[in-house]
Design an enzyme around this catalytic site. Structure first.
Site, short mmCIF file in Angstrom:
data_model
loop_
_atom_site.label_atom_id
_atom_site.label_comp_id
_atom_site.label_asym_id
_atom_site.label_seq_id
_atom_site.Cartn_x
_atom_site.Cartn_y
_atom_site.Cartn_z
N LYS A 22 0.86 -1.20 0.00
CA LYS A 22 0.00 0.00 0.00
C LYS A 22 0.89 1.25 0.00
O LYS A 22 0.68 2.17 -0.80
CB LYS A 22 -0.87 0.02 1.25
CG LYS A 22 -1.52 1.37 1.57
CD LYS A 22 -2.47 1.33 2.72
CE LYS A 22 -1.83 1.65 4.04
NZ LYS A 22 -1.59 3.09 4.30
N ASN A 23 1.88 1.28 0.88
CA ASN A 23 2.65 2.50 1.09
C ASN A 23 3.70 2.77 0.02
O ASN A 23 4.29 3.85 0.00
CB ASN A 23 3.26 2.51 2.49
CG ASN A 23 2.18 2.64 3.55
OD1 ASN A 23 1.02 2.94 3.25
ND2 ASN A 23 2.52 2.38 4.79
N ARG A 92 -6.51 14.37 2.25
CA ARG A 92 -5.82 13.94 3.47
C ARG A 92 -5.31 12.53 3.35
O ARG A 92 -4.32 12.18 3.97
CB ARG A 92 -6.73 14.11 4.67
CG ARG A 92 -7.95 13.20 4.67
CD ARG A 92 -8.92 13.52 5.79
NE ARG A 92 -9.48 14.86 5.63
CZ ARG A 92 -9.47 15.77 6.59
NH1 ARG A 92 -8.92 15.49 7.73
NH2 ARG A 92 -10.00 16.95 6.40
N CYS A 116 -5.60 12.08 12.69
CA CYS A 116 -6.45 10.89 12.66
C CYS A 116 -6.32 10.22 14.04
O CYS A 116 -5.69 10.77 14.94
CB CYS A 116 -6.00 9.93 11.55
SG CYS A 116 -4.40 9.20 11.88
N ARG A 121 -0.81 14.07 13.06
CA ARG A 121 -0.34 14.00 11.66
C ARG A 121 -0.02 15.38 11.08
O ARG A 121 -0.58 15.82 10.10
CB ARG A 121 -1.35 13.27 10.78
CG ARG A 121 -1.86 11.94 11.29
CD ARG A 121 -0.81 10.90 11.52
NE ARG A 121 -0.20 10.35 10.33
CZ ARG A 121 -0.69 9.33 9.62
NH1 ARG A 121 -1.84 8.81 9.97
NH2 ARG A 121 -0.04 8.86 8.57
N ILE A 123 1.85 18.56 9.16
CA ILE A 123 2.54 18.60 7.87
C ILE A 123 3.59 19.72 7.82
O ILE A 123 3.99 20.17 6.75
CB ILE A 123 1.54 18.74 6.70
CG1 ILE A 123 0.77 20.08 6.81
CG2 ILE A 123 0.57 17.58 6.64
CD1 ILE A 123 -0.03 20.39 5.54
N ASP A 124 4.03 20.15 9.02
CA ASP A 124 4.99 21.26 9.08
C ASP A 124 6.29 20.95 8.33
O ASP A 124 6.87 21.85 7.68
CB ASP A 124 5.30 21.62 10.53
CG ASP A 124 5.80 20.41 11.31
OD1 ASP A 124 5.16 19.33 11.22
OD2 ASP A 124 6.84 20.51 11.97
N LEU A 125 6.72 19.70 8.36
CA LEU A 125 7.99 19.36 7.67
C LEU A 125 7.81 19.43 6.15
O LEU A 125 8.70 19.88 5.42
CB LEU A 125 8.45 17.96 8.09
CG LEU A 125 8.72 17.78 9.59
CD1 LEU A 125 9.13 16.33 9.88
CD2 LEU A 125 9.77 18.74 10.10
N ASP A 305 3.89 0.44 12.39
CA ASP A 305 2.67 -0.16 11.83
C ASP A 305 2.45 -1.60 12.29
O ASP A 305 1.39 -2.16 12.06
CB ASP A 305 2.71 -0.11 10.30
CG ASP A 305 2.63 1.31 9.80
OD1 ASP A 305 2.95 1.55 8.62
OD2 ASP A 305 2.27 2.19 10.61
N ILE A 327 6.80 6.73 17.51
CA ILE A 327 6.54 7.46 16.27
C ILE A 327 5.26 8.28 16.35
O ILE A 327 5.24 9.48 16.09
CB ILE A 327 6.47 6.50 15.06
CG1 ILE A 327 7.75 5.65 14.95
CG2 ILE A 327 6.19 7.28 13.78
CD1 ILE A 327 9.01 6.44 14.67
C1 EPZ Z 1 3.81 6.94 6.57
O1 EPZ Z 1 3.00 7.93 7.17
C2 EPZ Z 1 2.91 5.74 6.40
N1 EPZ Z 1 1.79 6.06 5.52
C3 EPZ Z 1 2.40 5.29 7.77
O2 EPZ Z 1 1.63 4.10 7.57
C4 EPZ Z 1 3.59 4.95 8.66
O3 EPZ Z 1 3.12 4.61 9.94
C5 EPZ Z 1 4.51 6.18 8.76
O4 EPZ Z 1 4.91 6.58 7.43
C6 EPZ Z 1 5.76 5.89 9.57
O5 EPZ Z 1 6.46 4.84 8.97
C7 EPZ Z 1 1.98 6.01 4.18
O6 EPZ Z 1 3.06 5.75 3.69
C8 EPZ Z 1 0.77 6.29 3.33
P1 EPZ Z 1 5.76 10.29 8.81
P2 EPZ Z 1 3.54 9.46 7.24
O7 EPZ Z 1 5.63 11.57 8.08
O8 EPZ Z 1 4.29 9.79 6.02
C9 EPZ Z 1 5.72 13.36 12.40
C10 EPZ Z 1 -0.25 2.73 7.67
O9 EPZ Z 1 -0.85 2.16 8.60
N2 EPZ Z 1 5.60 14.41 11.37
O10 EPZ Z 1 6.99 9.48 8.65
O11 EPZ Z 1 2.40 10.33 7.63
C11 EPZ Z 1 4.44 12.55 12.53
O12 EPZ Z 1 3.53 13.20 13.38
C12 EPZ Z 1 0.23 4.15 7.86
O13 EPZ Z 1 0.02 2.21 6.57
C13 EPZ Z 1 5.74 15.73 11.77
O14 EPZ Z 1 5.93 16.04 12.94
O15 EPZ Z 1 4.53 9.35 8.48
C14 EPZ Z 1 4.93 11.26 13.11
O16 EPZ Z 1 5.09 11.42 14.50
C15 EPZ Z 1 -0.08 4.68 9.24
N3 EPZ Z 1 5.62 16.70 10.81
C16 EPZ Z 1 6.32 11.09 12.49
O17 EPZ Z 1 6.70 12.39 12.01
C17 EPZ Z 1 5.39 16.39 9.49
O18 EPZ Z 1 5.33 17.33 8.66
C18 EPZ Z 1 6.34 10.10 11.33
O19 EPZ Z 1 5.49 10.59 10.35
C19 EPZ Z 1 5.25 15.04 9.12
C20 EPZ Z 1 5.37 14.06 10.07
#
Ligand code: EPZ
Length: 417
Positions: A22-23, A92, A116, A121, A123-125, A305, A327
């Protein structure tokens, strides 16, 4: 068909073929927007998140057709103008469209992707990195407007290895003027899969698989055929389910090289694993051993996950286990559901629990609140004596093509109703 009924207490036996990731599929489908041609993405899982992405691409003017086990995406018909003012509904679930759309047109309007169940979640980064590439963001009436008169390369350092932010930087970077140097890129295998697809399209990305990427911009990208790799989280789910039920199964196409931390944990739980070109053979113990401490981490650490699934298995461990989620801030909603099945879990802090293993779980009426927690409840149902009902299964269908079909192939007594 929003519930799953499971008659547990049966050791899994048999073999199952692991679906496409999926990812990996979601960002690669977003990337097809960048070519302005036709791409055939093979091994796409038939899950609701992929259906949602296909609908979003169609709403942007793409032609998207299922063909055998893949998606044919033709983005040639998409006009720059059509996309610029398009308010992309449901964004989203597919934030990675942001980077792809900015790579193709000068303005994107999207719903502000909120949080969620598992966390806020933010999106600042994403925003900070894309601003360095010349993107301006404005928020109007809950919508996020991103515009870039001139998308250009930049030297970006991510303070934390965000998967989504890394994907958006890559998707924008391949179309930007000049090169983008990204330090602190996420290492998840799905990033490498996205880069390999883009290379097949004609992109030039150096350092694939490392935390330092050099994304060469300004190249024309062409449509291509590409096969999505197997889903490491689905494979890990069934692998740990075998440990929890004391079964013996074969996971065809399981990507062992992407599951090192999961394999290590399964072996510490008493599992015996054997590897071949075709997949992974798993022999579970009579009762899972309790691993003293499990903590999630970014790749190649233990994946967040699979934290809920590991928790479910350890509820029947021989001793005590501390599980720490590092995480996401709210990934223990499943605890209250597992307690209904007889699990003994103490919430020590918001992101840390103590599991005291019990000799048996019993069936119960439970409710899935998010994707991976739902899958973990199904695993707990396989382990429990008696019947377990899991409602809210639409969450599970977001990421598992057909969890009932797969688990039935492994000898489980499970039906969707
Ligand atoms: C991806 O989510 C996956 N989703 C998630 O899988 C997975 O759990 C996650 O990566 C971590 O491996 C998809 O690929 C579609 P992140 P993503 O940005 O990209 C923080 C599933 O069940 N963060 O790596 O949203 C965030 O809050 C899903 O398949 C910021 O602070 O994850 C989190 O604590 C669930 N600012 C951490 O980073 C930002 O701008 C990791 O988030 C972005 C993220």
């Amino acid at each position: 068909m929003d519930s799953i009924h499971i008659w547990g207490g049966v050791a899994l036996q048999g073999e199952v073929c692991i679906q496409g990731s999926k990812n990996a599929t979601l960002p690669i489908l977003a990337a097809t927007l960048l070519t302005g041609e036709c791409s055939y993405i093979k091994n796409c899982p038939r899950i609701s998140d992929v259906y949602a992405m296909a609908s979003l691409l169609r709403s942007l003017g793409c032609t998207v057709i299922w063909q055998e086990n893949g998606l044919l995406v033709d983005s040639s018909s998409v006009k720059r103008g059509e996309m610029c003012s398009e308010a992309v509904r449901g964004m989203r679930s597919s934030l990675c469209l942001l980077g792809a759309m900015l790579g193709r047109c000068s303005e994107v309007v999207m719903e502000h992707p909120g949080g969620c169940v598992i966390g806020s979640r933010p999106i600042d980064l994403h925003i900070a990195a894309l601003e360095q590439m010349g993107v301006e963001f404005r928020e109007e009436a809950g919508m996020l407007k991103a515009s870039a008169d001139r998308l250009h390369g930049a030297e970006i350092t991510l303070p934390k290895p965000s998967v989504g932010a890394t994907e958006n930087i890559i998707l924008a970077g391949v179309m930007a003027e000049g090169d983008t140097i990204l330090e602190g890129a996420a290492l998840e295998p799905e990033i490498a899969a996205l880069c390999r697809y883009l290379e097949h399209c004609g992109a030039c990305i150096e350092g694939i698989g490392s935390s330092r990427l050099v994304i060469r911009g300004g190249r024309t990208l062409y449509g291509t055929d590409f096969e999505v790799p197997a889903d490491r989280i689905v494979a890990g789910t069934y692998l740990l389910a075998c440990i929890g039920t004391g079964g013996s199964i074969f996971l065809e196409r399981a990507p062992g090289d992407e599951l090192e931390a999961v394999i290590k944990l399964a072996e510490r739980m008493g599992g015996k694993l054997y590897f071949s070109e075709e997949g992974i053979y798993v022999q579970g113990p009579d009762r899972p051993k309790s691993v003293e401490r499990i903590e999630t981490a970014t790749y190649p650490g233990f994946p967040t996950d699979l934290q809920s699934v590991a928790l479910a298995v350890e509820t029947m461990g021989e001793g005590d286990t501390i599980i720490e989620e590092k995480i996401f801030e709210n990934r223990f909603r499943i605890v209250e559901e597992l307690r209904k099945m007889g699990a003994c879990i103490e919430q020590l802090e918001e992101t840390r629990v103590l599991v005291r293993g019990v000799p048996a779980l019993h069936g119960a009426e439970t409710e899935a609140k998010e994707l991976r927690g739902g899958a973990a409840l199904a695993v707990a149902g396989l382990m429990a004596q008696g019947k377990t009902c899991v409602s809210g299964c639409l969450y599970i269908y977001r990421g598992y093509e057909n969890i009932c079909r797969d688990l039935r192939e492994l000898g489980a007594r499970i039906i969707s109703v």
